[in-house]
Design an enzyme around this catalytic site. Structure first.
Site, PDB file in Angstrom:
ATOM      1  N   ASP A 476       0.781  -1.320  -0.133  1.00 51.60           N
ATOM      2  CA  ASP A 476       0.007  -0.100   0.065  1.00 51.60           C
ATOM      3  C   ASP A 476       0.765   1.313  -0.010  1.00 51.60           C
ATOM      4  OD1 ASP A 476      -2.224   1.583   0.111  1.00 51.60           O
ATOM      5  OD2 ASP A 476      -3.005   0.616   2.072  1.00 51.60           O
ATOM      6  N   ASP A 546     -10.944   2.236  -2.956  1.00 49.59           N
ATOM      7  CA  ASP A 546     -11.511   1.873  -1.646  1.00 49.59           C
ATOM      8  C   ASP A 546     -13.025   1.956  -1.486  1.00 49.59           C
ATOM      9  OD1 ASP A 546      -9.209   1.567  -0.318  1.00 49.59           O
ATOM     10  OD2 ASP A 546      -8.780   3.747   0.504  1.00 49.59           O
TER      11      ASP A 546
HETATM   12  C1  DGJ Z   1      -5.875   2.064   1.899  1.00 53.36           C
HETATM   13  C2  DGJ Z   1      -6.172   0.924   1.356  1.00 53.36           C
HETATM   14  O1  DGJ Z   1      -6.939   0.926   0.225  1.00 53.36           O
HETATM   15  C3  DGJ Z   1      -7.323   0.060   2.305  1.00 53.36           C
HETATM   16  O2  DGJ Z   1      -7.480  -1.008   1.613  1.00 53.36           O
HETATM   17  C4  DGJ Z   1      -6.499  -0.144   3.386  1.00 53.36           C
HETATM   18  O3  DGJ Z   1      -5.341  -1.337   3.055  1.00 53.36           O
HETATM   19  C5  DGJ Z   1      -5.735   0.887   3.980  1.00 53.36           C
HETATM   20  N1  DGJ Z   1      -5.087   1.761   3.144  1.00 53.36           N
HETATM   21  C6  DGJ Z   1      -5.011   0.676   5.268  1.00 53.36           C
HETATM   22  O4  DGJ Z   1      -4.467   1.917   5.750  1.00 53.36           O
END
Ligand code: DGJ
Length: 727
Positions: A476, A546
């Protein structure tokens, strides 16, 4: 032979199965663009170089300045009288900017060389052929190598550029774009992908007017907001009609894509690393490699472009062994628990998941340091034993014993001000001396331009992966770059940081996939902020957004699937009301939408309603059933929902026409609605198809030309799958 050189006419002809690209040389050696479009049989068309044109009837002689501003350049350079957008700006030791390149020689080879330090497409000697044009500017003695690789079967041509300083001066490269297309304007429209966090890659179209239309990112990543892609379309291009010129950048950092409509009603389209906050010092003997641009042309509308790109990325960009393999159906605990979990909670989820056909547990953010919310511990990659009381290897073992694989989340590029790492190495974060760096999500960005920082960050990840049988990593990256100052470089290199950061990132991911070849890697950046072909080279799937709401996902996934194969699009079923938009949709619809991606879950399976949970075994079965079709088939956009047409529909057809899966989503119910007829594509016209689960038989041509009447449905955001199988 995909590439031919006509020595007499000085024309290079590059052929794919359905397209031709032609380059011509002027008598002085300027490298000009003759043609790109439908496949031509003969190497004609040199008149398209427009050597005879003059600015006005009174000017008899061809003067250099008027020539330069009209000649269709393959790779325009700045400072010498071509006032359109340049691709290469070089400043010499005296501080002057100007450069002019002339053809010197060329090579035509089978295969395609790798691009040093950069992700790039690849292929065997049978699949791709490469032309390299060596051009020189004799004044500062720069060599410019223009590379063109022809992937005949996929109708794709890739381009890249390498600059070599063969002279004695210290040069500064202030702009190095990777490709240019100089063409007659055909009343082009521009198609691009735009958005925001949780709203990534919506398709937009607009007319190209005189002047410059720029798409770009200065955020250090390809970004949620704009995408390193643009297509020029002839007016009224549809899914299956019209001409489409697509340019897609294989790069994960700052970029520029620009279409310029010039005074003579021509279009110059350019693409490359953004020149904003970019200046590369090129000492004698040094070289600079610019990233790759993927060019695609379709004379049959957008579907054809999509199919070319999907095939191309599947065959020639994704290296992972998982490309066509069944990916494990995962359950991720992010939306289930956020930071509030421990070993017992994860094991409860794993047990329930196993009962319902799920195959992997992914432990997301919050397992390390003292991270109980997003304001600390990035950089401290050791297990939080208050949460994982028996340690990570034991947790992995127990999850494996339950019968699930184990995956883990990292954010290796970041550092929290509240971390042991930051206290020990404050200079490892980007920061402009004397200025407090801007925090975003309470974090700074690690200076990946420095080898020691990369080594540390890499070892943190690798150590954990070496400690237990971990099958999957979600990599990430949750903030965009700012405060670009590095303590590792002198004043003259600070404008190289954005690009060096991306090179550092690529180096780390290369190490990761080399040391752990069986690892399934999923890239992610606050959802889909770094979904680009560069990342695809390292990870066969990328988290798309997200936003997991089934209705919002329709546009996000449609825009993403315009370019990327469905097998690369991270898509999960989550709980309702949706955490981002609060919308309630049926569990079934959420499943149908996620099936058009990698498919997984992101919810607390121990807590969701029983009637939802009971659907999971059937949904996972659907995934197994359609997985192969989804990974290999051709994707067609049948209907994109709008306020006046509130339903969405897409189809995946097997390449041999043996089956097709249609997903229909009624976004909004409308009273007194006429029946809706869906015209299928990609079937065999003369064959018969059975609609699975019924006795209904249809002729392929009926389904494609008369259409198929979808059943009436009640309610908003409800959906239906139709599976047609050739008899
Ligand atoms: C952003 C990601 O897109 C989410 O799925 C998750 O992993 C969060 N970060 C965690 O901080």
């Amino acid at each position: 032979m995909s590439i031919q050189f006509d020595e007499k006419q000085k024309i290079f002809k590059l052929d794919t199965d359905g397209t031709t690209y032609m380059i011509g040389l002027s008598p002085e050696g300027y490298v000009g663009h003759i043609y790109y479009g439908k496949r031509l049989r003969s190497p004609g068309g040199k008149y398209c170089l427009r050597m005879e044109e003059t600015p006005s009837p009174s000017v008899k002689k061809r003067e250099k300045s008027s020539f330069l501003d009209r000649f269709p350049m393959e790779y325009p350079t700045g400072g010498i009288g071509d006032y359109r957008e340049s691709c290469l700006n070089v400043r010499n030791e005296q501080g002057c900017m100007g450069c002019e390149i002339f053809y010197k020689s060329h090579t035509i080879e089978k295969g395609k060389p790798a691009l040093e330090g950069l992700p790039a497409s690849f292929g065997t000697e049978e699949q791709v052929e490469t032309l390299e044009l060596l051009c020189v500017d004799p004044v500062p003695q720069i060599e410019v190598i223009l590379s063109y690789s022809v992937f005949a079967k996929e109708d794709v041509i890739t381009r890249s550029v390498k600059i070599i300083n063969q002279g004695q001066q210290q040069l500064r490269l202030e702009k190095v774009y990777s490709a240019c297309l100089d063409m007659d304007n055909m009343d082009f429209e521009m198609l691009s992908l735009c958005g925001s966090w949780a709203r990534e890659r919506h398709i937009q179209r607009e007319k190209i007017n005189y002047g410059k239309r720029v798409i770009s990112s200065a955020k250090g990543e390809s970004s949620h907001q704009e995408h390193p892609f643009m297509a020029l379309l002839t007016p009224e291009t549809t899914q299956d009609k019209g001409e489409v010129y697509g340019m897609h950048f294989v790069y994960s950092g700052n970029f520029t894509a620009q279409a310029e409509r010039t005074q003579f009603d021509r279009i110059r389209a350019v693409m490359g690393v953004s020149s904003e906050e970019f200046c590369w010092k090129l000492a004698p003997g040094e070289s600079f490699q610019a990233p790759e641009v993927v060019l695609v042309y379709s004379a049959e509308g957008l579907d054809k472009m999509t199919h070319s790109l999907h095939d191309f990325y599947r065959e020639h960009m994704i290296r992972s062994q998982y490309k066509y393999k069944k990916r494990p159906i995962l359950i991720n605990n992010w939306e289930a628990t956020y930071f509030d979990f421990d070993t017992d909670k994860l094991l409860d989820i794993a047990r329930e998941a196993k009962k319902n056909g799920i195959e992997m547990l992914v432990m997301d953010d919050g397992w390390f340091g003292k991270r109980n919310c997003d304001d600390s511990s990035l950089g401290d990659w050791y297990v939080n034993e208050e949460k994982l009381t028996t340690g990570l290897p034991d947790l992995v073992k127990r999850v494996n014993e339950i019968g699930l694989e184990f995956g883990i989340w990292f954010e290796p590029e970041m550092i929290s001000p509240d971390s042991e790492l930051y206290r020990a190495h404050p200079d490892w974060a980007f920061c402009i001396r004397g200025r407090e760096a801007t925090q975003s999500r309470a974090q700074y960005v690690l200076d990946l331009t420095r080898q020691e920082v990369r080594d540390y960050a890499y070892e943190c990840v690798a150590k954990i992966l070496r400690s237990a049988p971990i099958s999957y990593v979600k990599w990430d990256m949750n903030r965009q770059l700012s405060d670009m100052g590095s303590f590792g470089w002198g004043e003259e290199r600070q404008q190289e940081l954005f690009h060096r950061y991306v090179l550092g990132l690529y180096e780390m991911q290369e190490r990761l996939v080399t040391e752990f070849p069986d690892l399934l890697l999923e890239n992610c950046s606050s959802g889909g902020g770094r979904f680009d072909p560069g990342m695809l080279y390292y990870s066969p799937q990328i988290w798309c957004s997200d936003n997991t709401d089934a209705v919002e996902r329709l546009r996000i996934q449609e825009g993403t699937a315009l370019l990327y194969p469905l097998s690369s699009i991270g898509a999960h079923v989550s709980d309702c009301p949706n955490h981002i938009v609060g919308r309630v949709t049926t569990f079934e619809t959420r499943g149908h939408v996620a099936l058009a991606g990698t498919f997984g879950y992101e919810l607390d399976i121990t807590k969701i309603q029983e009637e939802d949970r009971n659907q999971i075994p059937q949904q996972t079965e659907l995934y197994h059933k359609y997985r192969e079709l989804t990974q290999r088939g051709d994707y067609y956009r049948i209907s994109s929902w709008t306020d006046s047409k509130p339903y969405d529909c897409w189809e995946i057809a097997a390449k041999d026409g043996s089956e097709a899966l249609v997903t229909f989503v009624q976004v909004r119910a409308v009273p007194n609605m006429p029946g809706r007829n869906i015209r299928l594509k990609g079937l065999e016209a003369e064959a018969e198809y059975r609609l699975e689960g019924t006795e209904e038989i249809y002729q392929g041509e009926e389904l494609m030309y008369c259409g198929f009447p979808v059943k009436q449905m009640q309610g908003d955001a409800v959906s239906c799958l139709y599976h047609f199988v050739r008899l």
